[in-house]
Design a protein around this motif. Structure first.
Motif, PDB file in Angstrom:
ATOM      1  N   LYS A  78       0.704  -1.246   0.047  1.00 46.59           N
ATOM      2  CA  LYS A  78       0.169   0.043   0.019  1.00 46.59           C
ATOM      3  C   LYS A  78       0.826   1.118  -0.035  1.00 46.59           C
ATOM      4  CE  LYS A  78      -3.884  -2.127   2.555  1.00 46.59           C
ATOM      5  NZ  LYS A  78      -4.912  -1.937   3.546  1.00 46.59           N
ATOM      6  N   ASP A  83      -4.393   8.013  -1.335  1.00 44.06           N
ATOM      7  CA  ASP A  83      -4.030   6.573  -1.509  1.00 44.06           C
ATOM      8  C   ASP A  83      -3.379   6.601  -2.837  1.00 44.06           C
ATOM      9  OD1 ASP A  83      -3.813   4.032  -1.951  1.00 44.06           O
ATOM     10  OD2 ASP A  83      -5.872   3.439  -1.780  1.00 44.06           O
ATOM     11  N   THR A  85      -1.846   3.514  -3.853  1.00 44.18           N
ATOM     12  CA  THR A  85      -1.549   2.291  -3.718  1.00 44.18           C
ATOM     13  C   THR A  85      -1.366   1.685  -5.571  1.00 44.18           C
ATOM     14  OG1 THR A  85      -2.348   1.615  -1.853  1.00 44.18           O
ATOM     15  CG2 THR A  85      -2.179  -0.041  -3.324  1.00 44.18           C
TER      16      THR A  85
END
Length: 290
Positions: free
Chosen positions: A61, A69, A71
């Protein structure tokens, strides 16, 4: 003079104001904090049969203080050669919108990895008349659990005299490596035979001419005999007790010490000369290094 001083003071004040504005922009507006990559497991255990790209991303991640985010933006930067046994180091990288870079390293271990293997397709033997026009690399093949077929990458090291030889045994070394830096190197001999009397000899034919084992694990040489070879034709006789009993085996293998050892199979047919076929046994160290 007074006006000049005032002008200089004004310029100084403006310069200070510009600097303060720039400083605030750098500290408050521009992003100098790199994204952070995390993983759920510091050591990842894989099978060589797994989809490598997908499996290597397991548990990865990435987050950024401004972009959130990231990821899906993580990429594999590099995969090291093996560093210990069947372990490698994978380096991951990700960039945020300000081009700040985050990295992470973790260990990957293969549960079922086996080193690359060089195999010999037929007996390491050639007549003196054919030696000059023989490509001895074609005697070999190589496979690897990670890279598949490595036959085209096999390298053969041998003395130039093998291309115009006299009858006898000539040492050669075959070597191949995979993408993980693991090397398979096997030293063996090419036997150059006399042109005369070869047509009447019956050579023991084997299913394998290079055999791999580990320290302490003996092989049964006769288990590799499949028949007799004469003029390039193999006659199977693995159920003929008479023929099998007439084949003698001379083994020099030391199963306690890693190395490459010859095993000789001899057969003398009715009214014919003794014919000798060689196998080479590679004794490898166990995983604990012994």
């Amino acid at each position: 003079m007074i006006r000049l001083r005032r002008a200089i003071c004004l310029i100084f004040v403006l310069a200070c104001a510009v600097f303060v504005v720039f400083f605030i922009k750098v500290k408050m507006v521009e992003d100098h904090v790199p994204p952070v990559i995390t993983c759920s497991e510091d050591e990842l255990v894989l099978s060589v049969n797994d989809d490598q790209e997908e499996a290597l991303m397991k548990g990865i991640k990435a987050t950024d203080n401004r972009d959130g985010d990231l990821t899906k933006e993580v990429r594999i930067s590099s995969i090291s050669h093996f560093i210990s046994g069947n372990e490698r180091t994978v380096t991951y990288v990700v960039f945020d919108k300000s081009n700040q870079m985050g990295t992470l390293k973790r260990t990957v271990k293969y549960s079922d990895y086996t080193p690359p293997r060089i195999k010999m397709l037929h007996a390491p033997r050639c007549s003196a008349a054919e030696a000059a026009n023989t490509d001895f690399v074609s005697y070999l093949s190589a496979t690897d659990c990670l890279d598949g077929d490595l036959t085209s990458q096999v390298k053969l090291s041998m003395n130039d005299s093998l291309y115009n030889p006299q009858p006898g045994d000539y040492p050669v070394t075959a070597q191949v490596s995979n993408s993980a830096g693991d090397v398979c190197s096997v030293s063996f001999e090419i036997t150059i035979t006399d042109n005369e009397d070869e047509s009447i000899k019956q050579y023991p034919a084997l299913s394998e001419y290079i055999v791999y084992t580990t320290v302490g694990n003996m092989i049964d040489p006769m288990g590799y005999v499949v028949g007799l070879e004469q003029n390039g034709q193999i006659t199977e006789c693995n159920e003929d007790a008479g023929v099998m009993g007439a084949i003698s085996v001379n083994s020099e293998v030391n199963y306690e010490v890693p190395g490459v050892y010859p095993v000789e199979f001899s057969y003398t047919g009715d009214g014919t000369l003794t014919a000798v076929t060689k196998m080479f046994v590679v004794v490898e160290g166990n995983e604990d290094g012994k």
